[in-house]
Write an enzyme that holds these catalytic residues in place. Structure first.
Site, PDB file in Angstrom:
ATOM      1  N   HIS A  12      -3.099  10.047  18.919  1.00 46.56           N
ATOM      2  CA  HIS A  12      -3.266  11.367  19.861  1.00 46.56           C
ATOM      3  C   HIS A  12      -4.045  11.822  20.572  1.00 46.56           C
ATOM      4  CE1 HIS A  12      -2.002  14.752  18.085  1.00 46.56           C
ATOM      5  NE2 HIS A  12      -1.761  13.782  17.073  1.00 46.56           N
ATOM      6  N   ASP A  35       2.082  17.886   7.407  1.00 47.70           N
ATOM      7  CA  ASP A  35       1.666  17.913   8.472  1.00 47.70           C
ATOM      8  C   ASP A  35       1.283  19.253   9.327  1.00 47.70           C
ATOM      9  OD1 ASP A  35       0.615  17.252  10.677  1.00 47.70           O
ATOM     10  OD2 ASP A  35       2.217  15.484  11.635  1.00 47.70           O
ATOM     11  N   GLU A  39      -3.289   8.830  13.117  1.00 47.69           N
ATOM     12  CA  GLU A  39      -2.348   9.506  12.297  1.00 47.69           C
ATOM     13  C   GLU A  39      -1.663   7.640  11.478  1.00 47.69           C
ATOM     14  OE1 GLU A  39       0.485  12.295  13.224  1.00 47.69           O
ATOM     15  OE2 GLU A  39      -0.253  12.385  15.134  1.00 47.69           O
TER      16      GLU A  39
HETATM   17 MN    MN Z   1      -0.535  14.401  14.865  1.00 46.03          MN
HETATM   18 MN    MN Z   2      -0.124  15.675  12.698  1.00 46.21          MN
END
Ligand code: MN
Ligand code: MN
Length: 297
Positions: free
Chosen positions: A157, A86, A190
């Protein structure tokens, strides 16, 4: 919501660097490589490309879904793990956030595909007016069609300047949330898929922190750290970064005081409750009359 052309340009730049750093990092995750080296190389790549890490490189393996970050003396060597990479990059505070999964075991290709396909399906329906719940529903349905579960307590988000987790929340299952996507929003979708129960819990120890509020602290160490972390503008940082500036013992002592004073908060690694293997896929996009995925090379 208003978003200026200048802001859009910064998002595009951040997104492009984040996608390039992700591709680069993906190629470095190989059996025998050290997690620490890969993390540092990715962060250097981000700087070389003209961005700054929006958070430290995160490589979460197997049952860890997120928030595993290399320790200053991390000895983890890649072998046969399932690795979620990530990567977040900011340009002038505007963030591109993206993730992928590298399966070194060769045994979890369906699980990798489940989170990737869930992201693809969500991207097919995303547009102005679609609700957060509708996105969650398609993510859940896609992951379930592979026989796996989405992780329900991890979400996508909104993104805003120097803020990685803004509104709206994009769930990974059908919450019935009727919040509609609006023009000018920037969001990260995600999906996480697991062969476990679909919930994560916080482990005790973490090495990712962010500044909550400057507060008076007594020790020199804590004050030194406060001064150092101001430059992150509230974005997450890690022990490893501070250890490049001061001795590790000082870092530990100072951070404990800052945590007690609630000047900083920590983000511990998130582990799947039934020790299921976890995969992740993530992209960032700007909501407009046309949807623009910013994290692409
Ligand atoms: Mn994220
Ligand atoms: Mn991320």
């Amino acid at each position: 919501m208003e978003i200026s052309e200048e802001e859009i340009e910064s998002y595009r730049k951040a997104g492009k660097i984040a996608a390039e750093a992700l591709e680069y990092g993906k190629g470095l995750i190989k059996s025998g490589a050290k997690l620490l080296d890969v993390s540092e190389k990715i962060e250097k790549k981000i700087e070389d490309l003209g961005g700054k890490p929006a958070f430290p490189a995160q490589i979460s393996c197997d049952s860890i879904a997120a928030h595993y970050c290399a320790e200053p003396d991390d000895e983890t060597v890649f072998d046969k793990q399932v690795c979620s990479l990530d990567i977040g990059v900011h340009v002038n505070g505007f963030i591109g956030d993206n993730a992928c999964t590298v399966d070194l075991s060769g045994a979890y290709s369906d699980l990798v595909k489940a989170s990737e396909e869930a992201l693809k399906e969500a991207l097919k329906i995303v547009q102005i007016g679609v609700t957060a719940g509708e996105l969650g529903k398609i993510i859940q349905e896609t992951i379930s069609s592979f026989g796996f579960s989405p992780i329900k307590n991890l979400t996508g988000h909104g993104l805003s300047r120097f803020n990685i987790h803004d509104k709206p929340t994009i769930p990974n299952f059908d919450t019935g949330d009727e919040t509609k996507l609006e023009k000018g929003m920037v969001i990260a979708i995600e999906p996480f898929a697991t062969d476990g129960m679909g919930m994560v819990y916080e482990q005790e120890q973490g090495n990712i922190f962010s500044l909550v509020q400057k507060r008076p602290v007594r020790s020199m160490f804590a004050r030194e750290i406060l001064k150092e972390i101001e430059k992150y503008n509230g974005l997450p940082f890690t022990t490893r970064w501070l250890a490049k500036k001061m001795p590790l013992a000082k870092v530990g002592f100072g951070l404990r005081e800052l945590l007690r004073a609630e000047a900083v908060r920590s983000y511990p690694p998130l582990k799947e409750k039934k020790k299921g293997i976890v995969t992740q896929a993530e992209k960032s996009l700007i909501i407009g009359d046309k949807i623009e995925v910013i994290t692409r090379t």
